[in-house]
Design a protein around this motif. Structure first.
Motif, PDB file in Angstrom:
ATOM      1  N   HIS A 132       0.870  -1.175   0.000  1.00 34.99           N
ATOM      2  CA  HIS A 132       0.000   0.000   0.000  1.00 34.99           C
ATOM      3  C   HIS A 132       0.904   1.221   0.000  1.00 34.99           C
ATOM      4  O   HIS A 132       1.669   1.429   0.935  1.00 34.99           O
ATOM      5  CB  HIS A 132      -0.900  -0.019   1.238  1.00 34.99           C
ATOM      6  N   VAL A 133       0.820   1.990  -1.065  1.00 36.77           N
ATOM      7  CA  VAL A 133       1.612   3.215  -1.196  1.00 36.77           C
ATOM      8  C   VAL A 133       0.640   4.384  -1.205  1.00 36.77           C
ATOM      9  O   VAL A 133      -0.382   4.343  -1.891  1.00 36.77           O
ATOM     10  CB  VAL A 133       2.441   3.198  -2.503  1.00 36.77           C
ATOM     11  N   ILE A 134       0.954   5.416  -0.442  1.00 34.56           N
ATOM     12  CA  ILE A 134       0.148   6.640  -0.431  1.00 34.56           C
ATOM     13  C   ILE A 134       1.065   7.791  -0.829  1.00 34.56           C
ATOM     14  O   ILE A 134       2.110   7.994  -0.216  1.00 34.56           O
ATOM     15  CB  ILE A 134      -0.480   6.913   0.950  1.00 34.56           C
ATOM     16  N   ILE A 135       0.645   8.537  -1.851  1.00 39.60           N
ATOM     17  CA  ILE A 135       1.425   9.663  -2.349  1.00 39.60           C
ATOM     18  C   ILE A 135       0.636  10.941  -2.096  1.00 39.60           C
ATOM     19  O   ILE A 135      -0.517  11.069  -2.536  1.00 39.60           O
ATOM     20  CB  ILE A 135       1.715   9.503  -3.853  1.00 39.60           C
ATOM     21  N   ALA A 136       1.250  11.888  -1.370  1.00 35.50           N
ATOM     22  CA  ALA A 136       0.620  13.180  -1.107  1.00 35.50           C
ATOM     23  C   ALA A 136       0.744  14.037  -2.366  1.00 35.50           C
ATOM     24  O   ALA A 136       1.836  14.171  -2.924  1.00 35.50           O
ATOM     25  CB  ALA A 136       1.293  13.872   0.075  1.00 35.50           C
ATOM     26  N   THR A 137      -0.373  14.599  -2.819  1.00 35.52           N
ATOM     27  CA  THR A 137      -0.361  15.427  -4.025  1.00 35.52           C
ATOM     28  C   THR A 137      -0.968  16.795  -3.745  1.00 35.52           C
ATOM     29  O   THR A 137      -1.773  16.954  -2.829  1.00 35.52           O
ATOM     30  CB  THR A 137      -1.151  14.766  -5.179  1.00 35.52           C
ATOM     31  N   SER A 138      -0.548  17.780  -4.546  1.00 36.19           N
ATOM     32  CA  SER A 138      -1.187  19.094  -4.507  1.00 36.19           C
ATOM     33  C   SER A 138      -1.739  19.370  -5.894  1.00 36.19           C
ATOM     34  O   SER A 138      -1.183  18.919  -6.903  1.00 36.19           O
ATOM     35  CB  SER A 138      -0.193  20.186  -4.090  1.00 36.19           C
ATOM     36  N   GLU A 139      -2.810  20.090  -5.949  1.00 36.63           N
ATOM     37  CA  GLU A 139      -3.508  20.304  -7.216  1.00 36.63           C
ATOM     38  C   GLU A 139      -2.770  21.292  -8.106  1.00 36.63           C
ATOM     39  O   GLU A 139      -2.388  22.376  -7.678  1.00 36.63           O
ATOM     40  CB  GLU A 139      -4.921  20.816  -6.953  1.00 36.63           C
ATOM     41  N   ALA A 140      -2.568  20.906  -9.353  1.00 37.38           N
ATOM     42  CA  ALA A 140      -2.057  21.793 -10.393  1.00 37.38           C
ATOM     43  C   ALA A 140      -3.210  22.174 -11.319  1.00 37.38           C
ATOM     44  O   ALA A 140      -3.277  23.280 -11.827  1.00 37.38           O
ATOM     45  CB  ALA A 140      -0.933  21.126 -11.174  1.00 37.38           C
ATOM     46  N   TYR A 141      -4.101  21.235 -11.562  1.00 37.88           N
ATOM     47  CA  TYR A 141      -5.307  21.444 -12.355  1.00 37.88           C
ATOM     48  C   TYR A 141      -6.312  20.391 -11.914  1.00 37.88           C
ATOM     49  O   TYR A 141      -5.934  19.266 -11.604  1.00 37.88           O
ATOM     50  CB  TYR A 141      -5.040  21.273 -13.859  1.00 37.88           C
TER      51      TYR A 141
END
Length: 133
Positions: A118-127
């Motif tokens: 189980h991998v969780i990647i934190a993302t921030s919105e670009a679009y």
């Protein structure tokens, strides 16, 4: 997520007040490690506990689905079973849930029993077309 796997240092370097969408990639065990059904069954037990925890912190599930095939990129090691996008109003809200005693005691054992990886990647919105309010 067992605290020893949680990248607290990396998450603490992010803006704690910024919204975050967590990209979850999961590969399930054929059988749950506790012997209670399949890995998918254990993951459903995990979800039943974590969704209310997410919502209690102002978050929501944006999208979930089965991973069907690698369309581009290395095939080796990328055979995921399931994908989820989970919105949290802040990085701090995610950390609060993941480090809570209730998560460790009630939810994480089901995740560990069900998921081979189980991998969780934190993302921030670009679009994005999603508007979360």
């Amino acid at each position: 997520m067992a605290v020893n796997m949680l990248n607290i240092d990396g998450l603490e370097r992010l803006d704690q007040d910024s919204p975050v969408v967590m990209l979850n990639l999961m590969r399930f065990n054929a059988r749950s490690r506790d012997g209670d059904g399949s890995g998918w069954d254990a993951y459903l037990r995990y979800s039943a506990i974590t969704v209310p925890m997410i919502k209690a912190r102002g978050g929501t599930l944006l999208w979930t689905g089965k991973a069907k095939a690698i369309a581009l990129g290395p095939h080796q090691g990328n055979g995921w079973d399931f994908v989820a996008l989970v919105y949290y109003p802040s990085v701090a809200a995610f950390l609060d849930m993941m480090t809570s005693e209730a998560y460790e005691r009630e939810a994480d054992p089901h995740r560990v029993n069900g998921c081979a990886e189980h991998v969780i990647i934190a993302t921030s919105e670009a679009y994005g077309k999603f508007k979360v309010d």
